[in-house]
Write a protein that holds these residues in place. Structure first.
Motif, PDB file in Angstrom:
ATOM      1  N   ARG A 345      -0.143  29.238 -45.655  1.00 26.32           N
ATOM      2  CA  ARG A 345      -0.495  30.399 -44.832  1.00 26.32           C
ATOM      3  C   ARG A 345      -0.544  29.927 -43.372  1.00 26.32           C
ATOM      4  N   PRO A 346      -0.235  30.817 -42.429  1.00 26.77           N
ATOM      5  CA  PRO A 346      -0.239  30.385 -41.025  1.00 26.77           C
ATOM      6  C   PRO A 346      -1.602  29.824 -40.612  1.00 26.77           C
ATOM      7  N   ALA A 347      -1.576  28.727 -39.871  1.00 35.18           N
ATOM      8  CA  ALA A 347      -2.807  28.152 -39.342  1.00 35.18           C
ATOM      9  C   ALA A 347      -3.396  29.110 -38.324  1.00 35.18           C
ATOM     10  N   ARG A 348      -4.725  29.216 -38.337  1.00 38.26           N
ATOM     11  CA  ARG A 348      -5.380  30.103 -37.367  1.00 38.26           C
ATOM     12  C   ARG A 348      -5.962  29.330 -36.187  1.00 38.26           C
ATOM     13  N   ASN A 349      -5.999  28.025 -36.305  1.00 44.85           N
ATOM     14  CA  ASN A 349      -6.448  27.210 -35.172  1.00 44.85           C
ATOM     15  C   ASN A 349      -5.745  25.855 -35.249  1.00 44.85           C
ATOM     16  N   ALA A 350      -5.942  25.052 -34.213  1.00 42.55           N
ATOM     17  CA  ALA A 350      -5.187  23.802 -34.091  1.00 42.55           C
ATOM     18  C   ALA A 350      -5.635  22.766 -35.134  1.00 42.55           C
ATOM     19  N   ALA A 351      -6.895  22.838 -35.581  1.00 47.44           N
ATOM     20  CA  ALA A 351      -7.352  21.885 -36.607  1.00 47.44           C
ATOM     21  C   ALA A 351      -6.623  22.158 -37.925  1.00 47.44           C
TER      22      ALA A 351
END
Lengths: 414, 117
Positions: A345-351
């Motif tokens: 699933r697309p990452a929602r933040n850089a971590a």
């Protein structure tokens, strides 16, 4: 369209190990279909030009005009898969009806692009085709004397979608619809939100081996503790069970009791495991996969005849990994294009992004361990030193695929 | 961009600047090239400096967009991605720059290999 989840269970596809042995046998399996170069022409005609083949996903081509050119030497052609103005994805031979040039030029085995204004134009003489197929315009048309433009559209290939996976069938009149061909596989794997996992990392390589050597190497869990001792160390038990036979397809489940996770992997994994979006979601699995909802479920491993594996994990196996696919495209008898794609699933933040990169790298490394065997295996088989493969229970997907292949090559009605 | 530009990190991680200059690259192909050229002591030094800071770095990145635009944020992600690639070579592969007993990684082609983060 998602397949409807039927209330009826799929108990009729489940097999115990004694049933598998009874139904598929336990004897050695001939390597002749791998070794004999003459078999390849039969595979092209009776399998790859007859059955449904996955060639794309709907989310690769989100907007009208988005296209993918895919080179398919196994069918002696280049295909153009394109989303029309009406939103439908169609497939065509990427062949200009003027004199046969490629309409859309490609680079490598897969090329993506976007058609402007709903048309593609052959670079040779400027013939213009609609993304829905018809020949729209021809420069200096009057100079042809006669030209029946109505009959000169792009040559269409049967194309249909299952759960957003785009399949084609080169048979001008396919014997079965895609839904009928997938049969109970469509129900077994149906209903998972595949299309939400649009972050894809695709790797490919050209292997000097027959395509079935590569397919078979990825079709069993027996190899995991040995081949993957480097990347997946300290396995505390792996169970490959819950066998299913589904016409030409088959499936099974990998359960695992955990492993010695490296400290950095634990830290990266924590980011994904702690997220609602990427953490293990056994609840999203279709009802007939891991029906007992066992906590040690890793992934479901099916073989969708002839050349596709979709490993469905729903975040339960590799951290954050929704599913991954393998495909094995013969280039000739002894050469195979392998494609492996990890879907998150697309990452929602850089971590989350960094953690996905770590998991993707680990899985890529495991694939490097897998592919290490394939050219050696093919060389060994071609040497003539062995005539058969010895297959154990966890290698039943191979036994089943080999029997299915023989039946198609013999021309049996499926 | 020069490697010095990759070393501009958020203040809390400024001490990691030399590592960022050494390891951070925007694309998988560039990170792989560095990895193939590295030796066991390089992986060990990267690991020893990063492992104690990884939790904090990821906590910082959790506050950043998945595709950061600001330079320090972007470089922090680049450093985390470099470590994501390199860490297994210290923790799992005994300092070997290749995955042991594996296929030639240079023959594996990532579609996204030249795409920046």
């Amino acid at each position: 369209m998602p397949m409807p989840q039927t209330a009826a269970s799929l108990d009729h596809i489940r097999r115990t190990i004694p049933q598998i042995r009874e139904e598929l046998g336990t004897g050695p399996v001939s390597v002749n279909a791998i070794r004999d170069p003459a078999i390849y022409a039969l595979e092209q005609e009776r399998i790859f030009k007859k059955v449904w083949l996955k060639v794309a996903t709907a989310w690769e081509l989100p907007d009208a005009g988005d296209y993918k050119v895919k080179e398919l030497p196994v069918a002696d052609t280049s295909i153009l898969i394109v989303r029309g103005k009406d939103g439908r994805i169609r497939a065509f031979h990427n062949v200009c009806t003027h004199r046969g040039n490629k309409v859309v030029p490609n680079k490598g085995f897969e090329t993506y692009g976007r058609a402007r204004a709903g048309v593609v134009t052959c670079r040779f003489h400027g013939w213009v085709f609609g993304t829905d197929g018809p020949l729209k315009s021809v420069p200096m048309e009057d100079a042809f004397g006669q030209l029946d433009k109505g009959c000169l559209g792009l040559r269409e290939i049967a194309c249909d979608e299952w759960e957003g996976f785009v399949f084609i069938n080169f048979d001008p009149a396919p014997a079965q619809t895609l839904a009928a061909y997938l049969g109970d596989f469509g129900t077994l794997f149906g209903g998972y939100p595949y299309r939400e996992s649009t972050t894809a990392f695709r790797y490919s390589t050209v292997l000097k081996c027959n395509w079935k050597v590569a397919l078979y190497a990825f079709s069993e869990g027996y190899h995991v503790p040995t081949i993957h001792a480097g990347s997946l160390p300290g396995f505390r038990g792996i169970e490959h069970s819950d066998f299913k036979l589904i016409g030409p397809h088959a499936s099974s489940t990998i359960f695992g009791a955990g492993m010695d996770t490296a400290p950095s992997t634990q830290t990266f994994a924590g980011v994904l495991h702690g997220s609602d979006n990427h953490g293990p979601r056994p609840d999203l699995l279709p009802a007939d996969i891991n029906p007992a909802r066992r906590g040690d479920f890793q992934f479901e491993i099916p073989n969708i005849f002839p050349n596709l594996l979709i490993h469905l994990a729903s975040g339960c196996g590799y951290p954050g990994l929704s599913y991954f696919t393998h495909q094995f495209w013969p280039l000739d008898h002894g050469t195979t294009l392998w494609e492996g794609i990890n879907y998150f699933r697309p990452a929602r933040n850089a971590a989350e992004r960094a953690a996905q990169m770590h998991v993707n790298a680990l899985h890529r490394n495991a694939w490097l361990e897998d592919t290490a065997t394939m050219e050696d295996t093919f060389t060994g088989i071609m040497s003539g030193a062995i005539d058969d493969m010895q297959l154990m229970d966890q290698e039943f997907l191979i036994r089943h695929a080999a029997l299915t292949l023989d039946s198609y090559l013999a021309g049996a009605k499926q | 961009m020069t490697t010095a530009d990759y070393a501009i990190l958020p203040e809390a991680f400024a001490d990691l600047a030399p590592l960022a200059a050494r390891w951070s690259r925007p694309t998988e192909n560039e990170r792989n090239a560095l990895r193939f050229a590295a030796r066991a002591p390089d992986f060990a030094a990267f690991h020893d400096a990063m492992a104690p800071r990884l939790d904090a770095l990821l906590a910082y990145l959790a506050q950043c967009p998945a595709e950061p635009v600001e330079t320090p944020q972007r470089n922090a992600l680049m450093l985390a991605c470099a470590y994501a690639e390199a860490a297994p070579h210290h923790e799992l592969y005994a300092g070997n720059s290749e995955v042991p007993f594996s296929f030639d990684a240079r023959r594996f082609v990532p579609d996204h290999g030249d795409e920046a983060l």
